[in-house]
Design a protein around this motif. Structure first.
Motif, PDB file in Angstrom:
ATOM      1  N   GLU A  77       0.815  -1.213   0.000  1.00 20.25           N
ATOM      2  CA  GLU A  77       0.000   0.000   0.000  1.00 20.25           C
ATOM      3  C   GLU A  77       0.850   1.266   0.000  1.00 20.25           C
ATOM      4  O   GLU A  77       0.507   2.252  -0.673  1.00 20.25           O
ATOM      5  CB  GLU A  77      -0.927  -0.005   1.221  1.00 20.25           C
ATOM      6  CG  GLU A  77      -1.962   1.109   1.222  1.00 20.25           C
ATOM      7  CD  GLU A  77      -2.925   1.016   0.049  1.00 20.25           C
ATOM      8  OE1 GLU A  77      -3.451   2.073  -0.355  1.00 20.25           O
ATOM      9  OE2 GLU A  77      -3.151  -0.094  -0.463  1.00 20.25           O
ATOM     10  N   LEU A  80       1.919   1.659  -3.588  1.00 19.96           N
ATOM     11  CA  LEU A  80       0.792   1.938  -4.469  1.00 19.96           C
ATOM     12  C   LEU A  80       0.319   3.384  -4.306  1.00 19.96           C
ATOM     13  O   LEU A  80      -0.094   4.029  -5.281  1.00 19.96           O
ATOM     14  CB  LEU A  80      -0.354   0.969  -4.184  1.00 19.96           C
ATOM     15  CG  LEU A  80      -0.078  -0.498  -4.537  1.00 19.96           C
ATOM     16  CD1 LEU A  80      -1.212  -1.381  -4.035  1.00 19.96           C
ATOM     17  CD2 LEU A  80       0.119  -0.674  -6.039  1.00 19.96           C
ATOM     18  N   GLU A  84       0.059   6.427  -7.270  1.00 17.07           N
ATOM     19  CA  GLU A  84      -1.057   7.331  -7.546  1.00 17.07           C
ATOM     20  C   GLU A  84      -0.621   8.789  -7.467  1.00 17.07           C
ATOM     21  O   GLU A  84      -1.141   9.648  -8.190  1.00 17.07           O
ATOM     22  CB  GLU A  84      -2.212   7.054  -6.587  1.00 17.07           C
ATOM     23  CG  GLU A  84      -2.879   5.708  -6.828  1.00 17.07           C
ATOM     24  CD  GLU A  84      -3.243   5.506  -8.296  1.00 17.07           C
ATOM     25  OE1 GLU A  84      -3.936   6.375  -8.872  1.00 17.07           O
ATOM     26  OE2 GLU A  84      -2.827   4.483  -8.878  1.00 17.07           O
ATOM     27  N   PHE A 112       1.430  -0.173 -15.041  1.00 16.63           N
ATOM     28  CA  PHE A 112       0.567  -0.399 -13.880  1.00 16.63           C
ATOM     29  C   PHE A 112      -0.882  -0.653 -14.287  1.00 16.63           C
ATOM     30  O   PHE A 112      -1.616  -1.334 -13.566  1.00 16.63           O
ATOM     31  CB  PHE A 112       0.610   0.811 -12.940  1.00 16.63           C
ATOM     32  CG  PHE A 112       1.979   1.121 -12.399  1.00 16.63           C
ATOM     33  CD1 PHE A 112       2.877   0.111 -12.114  1.00 16.63           C
ATOM     34  CD2 PHE A 112       2.363   2.435 -12.178  1.00 16.63           C
ATOM     35  CE1 PHE A 112       4.139   0.396 -11.616  1.00 16.63           C
ATOM     36  CE2 PHE A 112       3.620   2.727 -11.677  1.00 16.63           C
ATOM     37  CZ  PHE A 112       4.509   1.709 -11.398  1.00 16.63           C
ATOM     38  N   ASP A 121      -2.766  -9.338 -11.761  1.00 13.61           N
ATOM     39  CA  ASP A 121      -3.229  -8.639 -10.563  1.00 13.61           C
ATOM     40  C   ASP A 121      -4.179  -9.489  -9.728  1.00 13.61           C
ATOM     41  O   ASP A 121      -4.330  -9.257  -8.522  1.00 13.61           O
ATOM     42  CB  ASP A 121      -3.923  -7.329 -10.959  1.00 13.61           C
ATOM     43  CG  ASP A 121      -2.938  -6.303 -11.516  1.00 13.61           C
ATOM     44  OD1 ASP A 121      -1.716  -6.551 -11.450  1.00 13.61           O
ATOM     45  OD2 ASP A 121      -3.393  -5.260 -12.016  1.00 13.61           O
ATOM     46  N   LEU A 128       0.155  -7.763  -6.989  1.00 10.64           N
ATOM     47  CA  LEU A 128       0.650  -6.396  -7.166  1.00 10.64           C
ATOM     48  C   LEU A 128       2.149  -6.281  -6.911  1.00 10.64           C
ATOM     49  O   LEU A 128       2.701  -5.181  -6.951  1.00 10.64           O
ATOM     50  CB  LEU A 128      -0.108  -5.441  -6.234  1.00 10.64           C
ATOM     51  CG  LEU A 128      -1.610  -5.319  -6.527  1.00 10.64           C
ATOM     52  CD1 LEU A 128      -2.291  -4.467  -5.467  1.00 10.64           C
ATOM     53  CD2 LEU A 128      -1.841  -4.729  -7.916  1.00 10.64           C
ATOM     54  N   ASP A 131       4.077  -4.689  -9.746  1.00  8.87           N
ATOM     55  CA  ASP A 131       3.834  -3.254  -9.868  1.00  8.87           C
ATOM     56  C   ASP A 131       4.726  -2.464  -8.906  1.00  8.87           C
ATOM     57  O   ASP A 131       5.357  -1.473  -9.300  1.00  8.87           O
ATOM     58  CB  ASP A 131       2.367  -2.933  -9.574  1.00  8.87           C
ATOM     59  CG  ASP A 131       1.428  -3.436 -10.662  1.00  8.87           C
ATOM     60  OD1 ASP A 131       1.922  -4.007 -11.653  1.00  8.87           O
ATOM     61  OD2 ASP A 131       0.216  -3.258 -10.515  1.00  8.87           O
ATOM     62  N   VAL A 132       4.757  -2.899  -7.648  1.00 14.94           N
ATOM     63  CA  VAL A 132       5.559  -2.148  -6.680  1.00 14.94           C
ATOM     64  C   VAL A 132       7.054  -2.337  -6.945  1.00 14.94           C
ATOM     65  O   VAL A 132       7.856  -1.437  -6.677  1.00 14.94           O
ATOM     66  CB  VAL A 132       5.194  -2.518  -5.229  1.00 14.94           C
ATOM     67  CG1 VAL A 132       3.732  -2.218  -4.945  1.00 14.94           C
ATOM     68  CG2 VAL A 132       5.516  -3.952  -4.897  1.00 14.94           C
TER      69      VAL A 132
END
Length: 208
Positions: A77, A80, A84, A112, A121, A128, A131-132
């Motif tokens: 988190e 992520l 954003e 992403f 995903d 995820l 992605d990270v």
């Protein structure tokens, strides 16, 4: 510029450790061509990033799986959220990232936005992770821009500069340069205070 909320303030992912062959957490297997594509995208963004291979991905996946559910959630988190914030940088009409930076950010964000990327995903617990990992290994390319943008956002929220976007950025930059000049002035005054201390040659005699 000042540090901002866009600057990662957490320990880096333990990427690069070769997994122990007896490690029960290393359970991920991805086709080599998919890893090669991931690595190619990463190095288009950041040529200095470490290479991504099956062994390192296994080690990272195993590490994540050994965390408690809350710890694993926090690891993902935090990053992520930064993703954003980078997305906000790209679409903010008041920010003027140059064309090359916008192109790199667009490529990063397009990765992403894929549902079926290196790790789908929908994969439980690990969906995820790629992605990270992409974010973290590409981050050095975006760090300076992100820090400046974060500081601009802080300034815009607190000072409410008027005018159009160029005027707001000019106000932010001028105020920050003025702050920097003041800090340098104080540093010079502080240094000169000690540098100008004169020790007299006269011998003092204590009178009782």
């Amino acid at each position: 510029m000042r540090a901002s909320a866009l600057t990662p303030d957490y320990a880096p992912l333990p990427f690069g450790r070769v997994p122990d062959s007896t490690d029960p957490g290393a359970r991920i297997s991805i086709p080599s061509d998919a890893i090669a594509q991931f690595d190619a995208v990463l190095h288009e963004l950041n040529p200095d990033a470490p290479r991504v291979d099956q062994a390192r991905l296994q080690a990272l996946a195993g590490w994540l799986m050994r965390l408690s559910p809350q710890e694993a959630h926090d690891v993902l988190e935090l990053r992520l959220t930064r993703i954003e914030q980078l997305r906000a940088l790209l679409v903010d009409p008041d920010w003027d990232a140059d064309a090359a930076m916008r192109a790199r950010l667009g490529k990063l964000l397009s990765y992403f936005d894929r549902a079926e990327d290196l790790i789908a995903d929908s994969t439980p617990a690990l969906g995820l992770l790629d992605d990270v990992l992409m974010f973290e290994l590409a981050w050095p390319v975006f760090e300076a821009e992100a820090v400046e943008y974060g500081d601009f956002c802080d300034y815009r929220a607190s000072e409410h500069p008027g005018g159009d976007a160029p005027a707001q950025r000019a106000a932010w930059l001028n105020d920050r340069l003025a702050e920097l000049a003041l800090l340098r002035h104080h540093a010079r005054v502080h240094d000169s205070h000690y540098a100008d201390v004169h020790v007299p040659d006269t011998t003092f005699r204590v009178v009782w």
